[in-house]
Each structure stands twice: as structure tokens, then as C-alpha cells.
Scaffold this active site. Structure first.
Site, PDB file in Angstrom:
ATOM      1  N   ASP A   3      42.182  38.149  30.349  1.00 44.74           N
ATOM      2  CA  ASP A   3      42.330  38.463  31.764  1.00 44.74           C
ATOM      3  C   ASP A   3      42.961  39.852  31.847  1.00 44.74           C
ATOM      4  O   ASP A   3      44.185  39.986  31.834  1.00 44.74           O
ATOM      5  CB  ASP A   3      43.215  37.407  32.430  1.00 44.74           C
ATOM      6  CG  ASP A   3      43.442  37.683  33.908  1.00 44.74           C
ATOM      7  OD1 ASP A   3      42.573  38.302  34.545  1.00 44.74           O
ATOM      8  OD2 ASP A   3      44.506  37.286  34.427  1.00 44.74           O
ATOM      9  N   ASP A  17      48.746  34.641  34.180  1.00 41.76           N
ATOM     10  CA  ASP A  17      47.843  35.455  33.370  1.00 41.76           C
ATOM     11  C   ASP A  17      47.329  34.689  32.158  1.00 41.76           C
ATOM     12  O   ASP A  17      46.161  34.772  31.805  1.00 41.76           O
ATOM     13  CB  ASP A  17      48.552  36.747  32.929  1.00 41.76           C
ATOM     14  CG  ASP A  17      49.045  37.545  34.121  1.00 41.76           C
ATOM     15  OD1 ASP A  17      48.217  37.877  34.994  1.00 41.76           O
ATOM     16  OD2 ASP A  17      50.251  37.820  34.194  1.00 41.76           O
ATOM     17  N   GLU A  37      37.191  38.457  31.665  1.00 41.40           N
ATOM     18  CA  GLU A  37      36.968  38.325  33.100  1.00 41.40           C
ATOM     19  C   GLU A  37      36.459  39.644  33.660  1.00 41.40           C
ATOM     20  O   GLU A  37      36.973  40.719  33.305  1.00 41.40           O
ATOM     21  CB  GLU A  37      38.265  37.915  33.792  1.00 41.40           C
ATOM     22  CG  GLU A  37      38.067  37.489  35.228  1.00 41.40           C
ATOM     23  CD  GLU A  37      39.315  36.851  35.794  1.00 41.40           C
ATOM     24  OE1 GLU A  37      39.268  35.656  36.117  1.00 41.40           O
ATOM     25  OE2 GLU A  37      40.336  37.557  35.900  1.00 41.40           O
TER      26      GLU A  37
END
Length: 160
Positions: free
Chosen positions: A7, A137, A67
């Protein structure tokens, strides 16, 4: 198959490793790489790259799932996020890399692309028992890895 989910963020990049064996998922490790806001951009990107390379060397993932970028209202924030994402992609360039949209990840984990962060975190903890406490996160990174594992399995079934 060991999968690292990522991420990307300039301030705090989440990472999560899972082991996927068929439909069985096992938590391996997770964490976040933080950079200092007052430091020059190049120094922050260097810290991100070095720390991520150390994680990759320590855990030896076979695939990476990252992502995709979303567009912020602030163009400067979007640019910085894009630069951090570029560093993340560079670090995993030696692996097969898949990129997944945030809404797709949420839908794969929670069942709706509009899921809240708390819902994603709760489902990640349910799907990976024993992963322990998670920050947002880390939960997002593990969600990316889980979604990737599910999508890989679905693609193999469809191809068969």
C-alpha cells in the site's frame, strides 16, 4: 506461493506477506515503512527504497501486488504519492507484479468496493487469524495480498 501486498505512500507504506496454498492463506509478516515529513523528498524516497529492499530480502516473496494510485484533490499530494509508488514498483520489478484498484481490493475482501477502513481491517484479521494487531496501512497491504491470491485462484479456475 509467497505474496507481498503493498500500500504505497510517501509518509507510511504498508506491506504484508502471506503464503497462499490453494484456497489456504497464512499470515507471514507485516509492517510499515515510515518516512519523516521534514526530510527532503529524495531522502524520503531513498529510505522507502532501502527499507522495502530489506523486507524483500528478508522474506523472499515470489509475487507482488500493489494498490493502484487514486487521485487526490491536492495535485502535489498526488504527485508525491506517484513518486513513492514508482519507488515501490522499482523495488519489486524483479518479481511478477500485479496492480489492483482500491475498490476491487475492498470488494474482494469485504464484498463491497465502498467498504470503510475498519471493515477491511476486521476482515483481514478474520481471514488471517493470528496476524495480531494491525494499523490501517498494514491491513490495507495484507488486503491487497489476499485479494491478489483470490484473483489468481479465480483466474486459474477460469482458465481450466
Amino acid at each position: 506461493m509467497r505474496i507481498i501486498g503493498l500500500d504505497p505512500s510517501l509518509s507510511r507504506t504498508g506491506w504484508g506477506l502471506i503464503e497462499a496454498e490453494g484456497n489456504r492463506l497464512v499470515h507471514v509478516a507485516h509492517g510499515a515503512i515510515a518516512t519523516k515529513a521534514g526530510e527532503p523528498l529524495t531522502a524520503r524516497l531513498g529510505v522507502l527504497h532501502a527499507a522495502l529492499c530489506a523486507v524483500l530480502a528478508a522474506h523472499g516473496p515470489q509475487e507482488a501486488a500493489v494498490e493502484e494510485v487514486f487521485v487526490n484533490k491536492n495535485p502535489q499530494s498526488t504527485l508525491k504519492l506517484g513518486q513513492a509508488r514508482g519507488v515501490v514498483l522499482l523495488a519489486v520489478a524483479h518479481l511478477p507484479v500485479a496492480e489492483h484498484a482500491t475498490r476491487l481490493v475492498k470488494k474482494a475482501i469485504v464484498g463491497t468496493g465502498a467498504a470503510e477502513k475498519a471493515q477491511v481491517m476486521a476482515m483481514v484479521q478474520r481471514l488471517l487469524p493470528g496476524c495480531g494487531p494491525l494499523g490501517e496501512d498494514e491491513a490495507d497491504a495484507l488486503a491487497v495480498a489476499i485479494a491478489h491470491a483470490h484473483l489468481r485462484t479465480a483466474a486459474r479456475i477460469a482458465a481450466a
